[in-house]
Motif scaffolding. Structure first.
Motif, PDB file in Angstrom:
ATOM      1  N   ALA A 191       0.863  -1.188   0.000  1.00  0.00           N
ATOM      2  CA  ALA A 191       0.000   0.000   0.000  1.00  0.00           C
ATOM      3  C   ALA A 191       0.893   1.229   0.000  1.00  0.00           C
ATOM      4  N   TYR A 192       0.353   2.337  -0.499  1.00  0.00           N
ATOM      5  CA  TYR A 192       1.126   3.573  -0.468  1.00  0.00           C
ATOM      6  C   TYR A 192       0.243   4.691   0.073  1.00  0.00           C
ATOM      7  N   SER A 193       0.804   5.447   0.980  1.00  0.00           N
ATOM      8  CA  SER A 193       0.108   6.609   1.510  1.00  0.00           C
ATOM      9  C   SER A 193       1.091   7.760   1.589  1.00  0.00           C
ATOM     10  N   LEU A 217       8.273   4.530  -0.655  1.00  0.00           N
ATOM     11  CA  LEU A 217       7.881   4.991  -1.988  1.00  0.00           C
ATOM     12  C   LEU A 217       7.193   3.876  -2.779  1.00  0.00           C
ATOM     13  N   PRO A 218       6.292   4.243  -3.654  1.00  0.00           N
ATOM     14  CA  PRO A 218       5.536   3.220  -4.405  1.00  0.00           C
ATOM     15  C   PRO A 218       6.320   2.677  -5.596  1.00  0.00           C
ATOM     16  N   ASN A 254       2.167   8.787  -7.400  1.00  0.00           N
ATOM     17  CA  ASN A 254       1.430   8.678  -6.139  1.00  0.00           C
ATOM     18  C   ASN A 254       0.540   7.446  -6.064  1.00  0.00           C
ATOM     19  N   THR A 255       0.801   6.496  -6.975  1.00  0.00           N
ATOM     20  CA  THR A 255       0.078   5.233  -6.894  1.00  0.00           C
ATOM     21  C   THR A 255       1.053   4.084  -7.128  1.00  0.00           C
ATOM     22  N   LEU A 256       0.640   2.934  -6.688  1.00  0.00           N
ATOM     23  CA  LEU A 256       1.457   1.743  -6.933  1.00  0.00           C
ATOM     24  C   LEU A 256       1.282   1.284  -8.376  1.00  0.00           C
TER      25      LEU A 256
END
Lengths: 234, 281
Positions: free
Chosen positions: A38-40, A92-93, A231-233
């Motif tokens: 997951a990435y936030s 980081l993604p 900003n996304t995987l």
């Protein structure tokens, strides 16, 4: 079986035909390519709560918060492709690879050619000047790789929101594979300047055998008008 | 006891897993490098930084372009902005002009080399073939094999977007490099001969020689090339390719205005540069 092998090796006729590499049962388990599950943009504690900032840390975070909407927010040096540093590099993604050999466990990151080499000689870190990836040393605690990093720079932040870190930070990572095959990293942030007590964050990663850690050239992406960090995987 | 230790060492060197408590007796990288001529693992220091290729058999147009670059530097006092200085060096920069340290992580199937400066990690696929449809890149695709105790690295698949030295020696997509790495018997020195072949720019292959020295240093320093895109560096700059023009520029604050680094998309970059004070363009 092992005693038989020793007996065999005691024979002067035994010749090893293979190239020398040292296999470690522990390192083999964590080696490979991993990608965050997951990435936030916001880093929280393992309990899902905001980290325990000191007054000084809170003041800096508030300053960063005020700048957050700006396109050229200065607290985030990754905007111009400067290093994300530790621990943010682990959040980081992007995929990263763990490769172990001899006295190093290497982390090769999929974001702009960064890497870090964890020294496994058992000696304490020997920091000279602060740097964004610090001076990591590691040891095995059972099946867990424990990496302790000091000598970190205060020019980086821990997340995209600008969570601060100082050069007093001691970062400890406990890295192991879970029974379901995922990689778990428990980060302990001990930074008395900006946090009132040590706190922990936990991230999990999936094995990404289908993903290659490619050659990411951040300034080329900027030229194309892309973000320095997606900003996304994938 | 010595017999067991030696046996463990040999087992380990052969890639045979041994019980973990016994791995505490593992030899050091230096011991392994001295014991096995094909083991290159551990940290090395570049013997010396050499930033020029001399005596390359340049084709006339290559020589003419180099003359133009030298003219820009010498006669006009400009800084030559290459792939290296704009933080996107190609793998040949690790062959021609490496600096400081590098770490080798060696497996039977592949060898990983992480360079401090230029910051990059190269992967050498042992006893492998180059893929048929290779995506051109700065690092290319490297295969390796042993010739005796010399590691031979064959690299193709470059993108033609970088130079071979700091005077802008060009390279194109036909670039083909062959590196030959041979370790000294004591494991303390690596001699490297790199043959460079690029028919678009050179009339014949040519070879450069570099060396690494084994080091007791344990930590690499880091090279954060993009940390400060200083405007003053771009004041007298000759960009070898337009690609190298900075998308981010530090802007020196005037009065109470803070200094800032500003990033813009390509179409906005010209406006940004125009907005900068004359002496900072």
């Amino acid at each position: 079986m092992f005693s038989a092998a020793v007996a065999l090796l005691g024979s002067p006729e035994f010749v090893c035909a293979q190239t020398a590499t040292v296999a470690s049962a522990h390192s083999v388990a964590i080696e490979g390519t991993w990608i965050p599950e997951a990435y936030s943009e916001r880093l929280l504690t393992a309990d899902g709560t905001p980290p325990p900032l000191t007054d000084e840390g809170a003041a800096i975070y508030a300053k960063h918060a005020a700048a957050r909407g700006e396109r050229d927010r200065q607290y985030d040096r990754t905007l111009w492709c400067a290093g994300a540093g530790m621990p943010r590099m682990m959040f980081l993604p992007y995929p990263f690879e763990i490769r172990a050999d001899g006295e190093y466990v290497g982390f090769i990151y999929g974001w702009y050619r960064w890497h870090r080499m964890v020294d496994m000689t058992g000696r304490p870190a020997d920091p000279i000047l602060p740097q964004t990836m610090g001076y990591p040393v590691g040891e095995w605690d059972g099946d867990t790789l424990v990496v302790k990093t000091v000598g970190l720079s205060d020019e980086t932040v821990m997340d995209a929101m600008g969570l601060p870190q100082s050069d007093e930070l001691t970062l400890t990572e406990r890295i192991k594979t879970l029974s379901d095959g995922r990689l778990e990293v428990r980060f302990t942030i001990d930074d008395p300047r900006y946090y009132s007590r040590p706190w922990e964050a936990v991230k999990t990663y999936r094995r990404a055998s289908d993903v290659t850690v490619g050659d990411d050239v951040c300034p080329d992406r900027l030229v194309l008008g892309e973000d320095s960090i997606r900003n996304t995987l994938p | 006891m010595h017999t067991i230790r030696n046996a463990v060492m040999t087992l380990a060197l052969c890639g045979i897993a041994v019980p973990v408590p016994l791995m505490a007796q593992e030899p050091t990288a230096a011991q392994k490098r001295a014991a096995d001529p094909r083991y290159f693992g551990g940290m090395w220091q570049v013997e010396r930084f050499i930033f020029l290729i001399s005596d390359a058999p340049m084709l006339p147009h290559t020589a003419a372009q180099r003359d133009e670059f030298i003219e820009a530097m010498n006669a006009k006092g400009q800084i030559l902005y290459t792939a290296w200085t704009s933080c996107r060096p190609g793998a040949p920069s690790s062959m021609v002009m490496p600096m400081n340290s590098l770490v080798v992580l060696q497996k039977d199937a592949d060898i990983t080399v992480s360079f401090e400066e230029p910051r990059m990690t190269r992967r050498i696929h042992m006893n492998a073939q180059h893929p048929a449809n290779l995506e051109p890149s700065y690092l290319g695709h490297s295969t390796g094999y042993w010739e005796g105790d010399t590691l031979v690295i064959d690299t193709v698949g470059f993108n033609g977007q970088f130079q071979l030295d700091s005077f802008g020696m060009p390279s194109g997509p036909k670039l083909h490099t062959i590196e030959r790495l041979t370790k000294s018997p004591d494991g303390k020195r690596m001699d490297i001969k790199t043959t460079i072949e690029d028919p678009d720019y050179f009339s014949a292959p040519f070879t450069i020689e570099r060396a690494w020295i084994a080091t007791e240093q344990r930590h690499q320093a880091e090279y954060d090339c993009m940390e400060n895109p200083r405007a003053e560096e771009f004041t007298h700059t000759y960009f070898v390719k337009d690609l190298y023009r900075p998308a981010c520029v530090s802007y020196q604050g005037v009065g109470e205005a803070p200094s800032r680094i500003i990033c813009r998309k390509p179409e906005e970059q010209a406006d940004l540069l125009r907005a900068m004070p004359q002496n900072q363009r």
